[in-house]
Design a protein around this motif. Structure first.
Motif, PDB file in Angstrom:
ATOM      1  N   UNK A  99       3.338   5.922  -2.756  1.00 53.00           N
ATOM      2  CA  UNK A  99       4.531   6.840  -2.558  1.00 53.00           C
ATOM      3  C   UNK A  99       4.962   6.796  -4.169  1.00 53.00           C
ATOM      4  N   UNK A 100       4.401   7.573  -4.835  1.00 52.93           N
ATOM      5  CA  UNK A 100       4.570   7.529  -6.334  1.00 52.93           C
ATOM      6  C   UNK A 100       5.777   8.016  -6.682  1.00 52.93           C
ATOM      7  N   UNK A 101       6.576   8.986  -5.809  1.00 48.82           N
ATOM      8  CA  UNK A 101       7.863   9.670  -6.276  1.00 48.82           C
ATOM      9  C   UNK A 101       8.948   9.160  -5.550  1.00 48.82           C
ATOM     10  N   UNK A 102       8.494   8.154  -4.775  1.00 45.89           N
ATOM     11  CA  UNK A 102       9.767   7.326  -4.086  1.00 45.89           C
ATOM     12  C   UNK A 102      10.375   8.186  -2.893  1.00 45.89           C
ATOM     13  N   UNK A 103       9.552   9.186  -2.435  1.00 45.53           N
ATOM     14  CA  UNK A 103      10.496  10.016  -1.345  1.00 45.53           C
ATOM     15  C   UNK A 103      10.287   9.481   0.072  1.00 45.53           C
ATOM     16  N   UNK A 104       9.552   8.528   0.342  1.00 43.17           N
ATOM     17  CA  UNK A 104       9.235   7.941   1.580  1.00 43.17           C
ATOM     18  C   UNK A 104       8.314   8.367   2.397  1.00 43.17           C
ATOM     19  N   UNK A 105       7.480   9.522   1.716  1.00 49.87           N
ATOM     20  CA  UNK A 105       6.259  10.077   2.052  1.00 49.87           C
ATOM     21  C   UNK A 105       5.136   9.983   1.088  1.00 49.87           C
ATOM     22  N   UNK A 106       3.843  10.090   1.822  1.00 48.61           N
ATOM     23  CA  UNK A 106       2.684  10.226   0.760  1.00 48.61           C
ATOM     24  C   UNK A 106       1.985  11.538   1.369  1.00 48.61           C
ATOM     25  N   UNK A 123       0.833  -1.203  -0.029  1.00 49.61           N
ATOM     26  CA  UNK A 123       0.017   0.085  -0.083  1.00 49.61           C
ATOM     27  C   UNK A 123       0.833   1.212  -0.054  1.00 49.61           C
ATOM     28  N   UNK A 124       1.873   1.165   0.916  1.00 45.98           N
ATOM     29  CA  UNK A 124       2.602   2.375   1.061  1.00 45.98           C
ATOM     30  C   UNK A 124       3.386   2.477  -0.380  1.00 45.98           C
ATOM     31  N   UNK A 161      -0.976  13.920   2.221  1.00 47.45           N
ATOM     32  CA  UNK A 161      -2.120  13.447   3.001  1.00 47.45           C
ATOM     33  C   UNK A 161      -3.438  13.406   2.077  1.00 47.45           C
ATOM     34  N   UNK A 162      -3.580  14.714   1.388  1.00 44.88           N
ATOM     35  CA  UNK A 162      -4.633  14.586   0.605  1.00 44.88           C
ATOM     36  C   UNK A 162      -4.844  13.949  -0.798  1.00 44.88           C
ATOM     37  N   UNK A 163      -3.571  13.301  -1.310  1.00 46.97           N
ATOM     38  CA  UNK A 163      -3.573  12.336  -2.400  1.00 46.97           C
ATOM     39  C   UNK A 163      -3.916  11.002  -1.776  1.00 46.97           C
ATOM     40  N   UNK A 164      -3.525  10.901  -0.363  1.00 44.85           N
ATOM     41  CA  UNK A 164      -3.937   9.369   0.138  1.00 44.85           C
ATOM     42  C   UNK A 164      -5.266   9.495   0.623  1.00 44.85           C
ATOM     43  N   UNK A 165      -5.739  10.582   0.977  1.00 40.25           N
ATOM     44  CA  UNK A 165      -7.513  10.504   1.163  1.00 40.25           C
ATOM     45  C   UNK A 165      -8.247  10.223  -0.262  1.00 40.25           C
TER      46      UNK A 165
END
Length: 193
Positions: free
Chosen positions: A61-68, A56-57, A70-74
């Motif tokens: 994490x489309x850009x591979x930055x290690x972060x998602x 899932x993560x 929040x708005x895109x996640x929701x």
């Protein structure tokens, strides 16, 4: 799997998960790290295997930055924007795009929001001019990190898709948009009986 478990919690399922992530975002970055995702989903009582968490993560994490984001996640979690939501977003855009050129500018805002802008505390204190006050509103809708003083339909739709992702109920979202933009009340455009 995560989407269906949120839906099984009924009204407020997505909102509840969103609130947990907001509380976990102690640095106000509006980003979700892998440990935050794991902790947030677990503390909300959703049952996902460790291997599925990683899948899932990594998918989010489309850009591979290690972060998602929040708005895109929701937004991903809620799924595609419903036609009734898109319709009321369009209605709001069309109201603000006074000259009908497909772009919202300060000139458009002056026509319908000058009175409201003059109520802003920074305008009242003399800290901001009318243009600066309206630009503040416009920049919130513009592409993050790259505001150019003009908001296209796509930028407006992206912004309100993010807002939509945090609102569970279609009727409440419609009401919210109509209240924010002083749109006529009644059934949303395109409603079929």
């Amino acid at each position: 799997m995560l989407r269906s478990q949120c839906r099984s919690k009924g009204y407020g399922g997505f909102k509840g998960l969103g609130l947990i992530f907001r509380r976990l975002d102690r640095d106000f970055s509006k980003k979700i790290t892998f440990p935050e995702l794991y902790h947030g989903v677990r503390s909300y009582g959703l049952n996902i295997s460790n291997s599925d968490f990683r899948l899932l993560f990594d998918a989010l994490d489309k850009d591979g930055s290690g972060e998602i984001d929040f708005r895109e996640f929701m937004q991903e979690l809620r799924g595609p924007l419903a036609d009734c939501r898109k319709s009321v977003i369009r209605e709001a855009f069309d109201k603000i795009d006074v000259n009908g050129d497909g772009v919202i500018s300060i000139e458009d805002l002056k026509v319908i929001y000058s009175d409201k802008a003059q109520e802003h505390p920074r305008y009242k204190s003399g800290e901001w001019t009318l243009d600066e006050t309206l630009r503040y509103f416009l920049d919130a809708l513009d592409t993050p990190g790259c505001p150019d003083g003009k908001v296209t339909w796509d930028e407006f739709l992206i912004f309100y898709s993010g807002v939509s992702a945090t609102v569970d109920d279609d009727c409440y979202f419609d009401l919210l948009m109509r209240a924010c933009y002083d749109l006529p009340r009644g059934w949303p455009r395109g409603t079929v009986w």
